[in-house]
Write a protein that holds these residues in place. Sequence first.
Motif, PDB file in Angstrom:
ATOM      1  N   LYS A   1      18.625 -18.043 -70.223  1.00 49.99           N
ATOM      2  CA  LYS A   1      18.970 -17.132 -69.134  1.00 49.99           C
ATOM      3  C   LYS A   1      18.089 -15.913 -69.281  1.00 49.99           C
ATOM      4  CE  LYS A   1      23.047 -15.286 -71.622  1.00 49.99           C
ATOM      5  NZ  LYS A   1      24.490 -14.988 -71.566  1.00 49.99           N
ATOM      6  N   ALA A   2      17.558 -15.445 -68.159  1.00 51.96           N
ATOM      7  CA  ALA A   2      16.685 -14.267 -68.158  1.00 51.96           C
ATOM      8  C   ALA A   2      17.219 -13.282 -67.144  1.00 51.96           C
ATOM      9  CB  ALA A   2      15.255 -14.655 -67.801  1.00 51.96           C
ATOM     10  N   LEU A   3      17.261 -12.019 -67.543  1.00 52.15           N
ATOM     11  CA  LEU A   3      17.608 -10.934 -66.623  1.00 52.15           C
ATOM     12  C   LEU A   3      16.353 -10.129 -66.352  1.00 52.15           C
ATOM     13  CD1 LEU A   3      19.943  -9.202 -65.251  1.00 52.15           C
ATOM     14  CD2 LEU A   3      19.779  -7.756 -67.285  1.00 52.15           C
ATOM     15  N   HIS A   4      15.987 -10.005 -65.091  1.00 50.22           N
ATOM     16  CA  HIS A   4      14.855  -9.161 -64.710  1.00 50.22           C
ATOM     17  C   HIS A   4      15.388  -7.985 -63.905  1.00 50.22           C
ATOM     18  CE1 HIS A   4      11.256 -12.138 -65.170  1.00 50.22           C
ATOM     19  NE2 HIS A   4      12.119 -12.273 -66.143  1.00 50.22           N
TER      20      HIS A   4
ATOM     21  N   PHE B   1       7.511 -18.098 -71.868  1.00 49.39           N
ATOM     22  CA  PHE B   1       7.385 -17.625 -70.482  1.00 49.39           C
ATOM     23  C   PHE B   1       7.556 -16.103 -70.403  1.00 49.39           C
ATOM     24  CE2 PHE B   1      11.881 -16.969 -69.793  1.00 49.39           C
ATOM     25  CZ  PHE B   1      12.536 -18.016 -70.443  1.00 49.39           C
TER      26      PHE B   1
ATOM     27  N   ASN C   1      15.966 -11.812 -72.449  1.00 53.95           N
ATOM     28  CA  ASN C   1      15.959 -13.258 -72.664  1.00 53.95           C
ATOM     29  C   ASN C   1      16.768 -13.625 -73.886  1.00 53.95           C
ATOM     30  OD1 ASN C   1      13.856 -14.440 -70.694  1.00 53.95           O
ATOM     31  ND2 ASN C   1      12.839 -12.622 -71.527  1.00 53.95           N
ATOM     32  N   MET C   2      17.011 -14.904 -74.042  1.00 49.04           N
ATOM     33  CA  MET C   2      17.699 -15.433 -75.211  1.00 49.04           C
ATOM     34  C   MET C   2      16.662 -15.890 -76.242  1.00 49.04           C
ATOM     35  SD  MET C   2      20.773 -15.072 -74.175  1.00 49.04           S
ATOM     36  CE  MET C   2      21.834 -16.100 -75.215  1.00 49.04           C
TER      37      MET C   2
ATOM     38  N   HIS D   1      13.041  -7.172 -68.977  1.00 46.92           N
ATOM     39  CA  HIS D   1      13.179  -8.628 -69.054  1.00 46.92           C
ATOM     40  C   HIS D   1      14.012  -8.965 -70.283  1.00 46.92           C
ATOM     41  CE1 HIS D   1       9.598 -10.057 -66.376  1.00 46.92           C
ATOM     42  NE2 HIS D   1      10.231  -9.032 -65.848  1.00 46.92           N
TER      43      HIS D   1
ATOM     44  N   ARG E   1       1.058 -10.961 -67.632  1.00 51.08           N
ATOM     45  CA  ARG E   1       0.776 -10.724 -66.215  1.00 51.08           C
ATOM     46  C   ARG E   1       0.950  -9.254 -65.855  1.00 51.08           C
ATOM     47  NH1 ARG E   1       2.604 -16.007 -65.593  1.00 51.08           N
ATOM     48  NH2 ARG E   1       4.702 -15.246 -65.859  1.00 51.08           N
TER      49      ARG E   1
END
Lengths: 246, 246
Positions: free
Chosen positions: A217-220, B232, B222-223, B220, B239
């Motif tokens: 899971k990613a939170l942006h 990623f 992430n886990m 961002h 980027r």
Amino acid sequence: MHVTSEQRLDDGVLERTFTLGEIPGILWTPAAASASAPVPLILLGHPPLGLGRMYPRLVARARHSAAEGIATATIELPGSGDRPRWPAADRARAELRRALAAGEPVTDEIIDALILPLVERAVPEWQAALDAVLALPEIGGPVGYSGGVISIGVRLAAVEPRIMAAGLFAGSFVPRAMFEEARRVTIPLHVLLQWDDEGNDRQAALDLFDAFGSAEKALHANMGGHTGVPEFAADAAGRFFSRHLK
Amino acid sequence: MHVTSEQRLDDGVLERTFTLGEIPGILWTPAAASASAPVPLILLGHPPLGLGRMYPRLVARARHSAAEGIATATIELPGSGDRPRWPAADRARAELRRALAAGEPVTDEIIDALILPLVERAVPEWQAALDAVLALPEIGGPVGYSGGVISIGVRLAAVEPRIMAAGLFAGSFVPRAMFEEARRVTIPLHVLLQWDDEGNDRQAALDLFDAFGSAEKALHANMGGHTGVPEFAADAAGRFFSRHLK
């Protein structure tokens, strides 16, 4: 599923409007999609403002996905757009507006009345739309769900096994019951949060993200206000779907 | 700046080790960098574990940036690696370990002693390294700062006008004084947070993100634990730098 219009957009994307019973919807397929080369699908969620009003933003997302070789489909939400009014939903929205105008707290009762019936009615409709669209030979899956009312996305991610990845927009009220439901979600998630979205409960969004059971899971979180998701954030969401659906 | 070794890696990247006074460092330049085609630069931050131990991760980041046409440079932190021991830093680390082992809270006093002197000593060194590296004809800028001890990144972002964009890793203790400093940061920021990093204070990371004054800032989360930043997520950080430095 009854196709009511069909046109090619300038980039070759095929846009078809349809009805599914009384529910209007739109399907966009990349130019190259065919029965011999079926494509993945993303269900495009949206707020309950009517497909007509949402069309510019929806078609932009559809073109973006089509450029990645992914079809997209969306349907009208219950009580929105050209669908019959839904008095209970209208009352819930009026109650929310009243509380906001009076500077009163938005209570759990208001949020539940606003969101839970919408989730209960919409989710089976999106599942029926999925049945219909996946029956087309040029649509092969896998399937993703993207955006819109986050509680609809959470419920779909929790109960619909054909949805393999979800991109959620943490920009609407979340009933307490959804936090428990979030724990049952295990598919890959990409959650967008507009950090400076003043009408949104940021802490609730963070708590919901924390609750998801997904290993990926990613939170942006970005700046730009409720409707100001930066282009690079939309691109990142697109890459999430490309990674999981292609 | 005294170059102490020079080699071409298999992908054509030129790796040079150097010393700047007593400070060892490494500079990586893309194969195509030249005086007539100078390249942007990213300063690669890292935790105070010694360049030798960090080398595998640093060279991977350097190759990634070189593939985007961006040079990278890093220097040893004070008291780390082959640099002279720093008794005050050793004592601060011992005090932190003691508190953690005893299950005691990590107090502001411990965090300040651990981080603030490191920031005070390291930041001018990184600025001196920037002077030296930018004097090379094949390095043109603009300059970014990436990773490492987040408070060093915050200070550099706040005080060093040549740094145009920073990618920060919210994975180390943050002294209270840094929150005030964060408000003075206005450059574009890309902040990585490992959501399930058990040794990290997640709320402090969110508060720090909130404090930054930048109009463009992205978080961002992430886990994968402290060292498990997904590939990623590293790509997304790359980027971000390409968008701002090229």
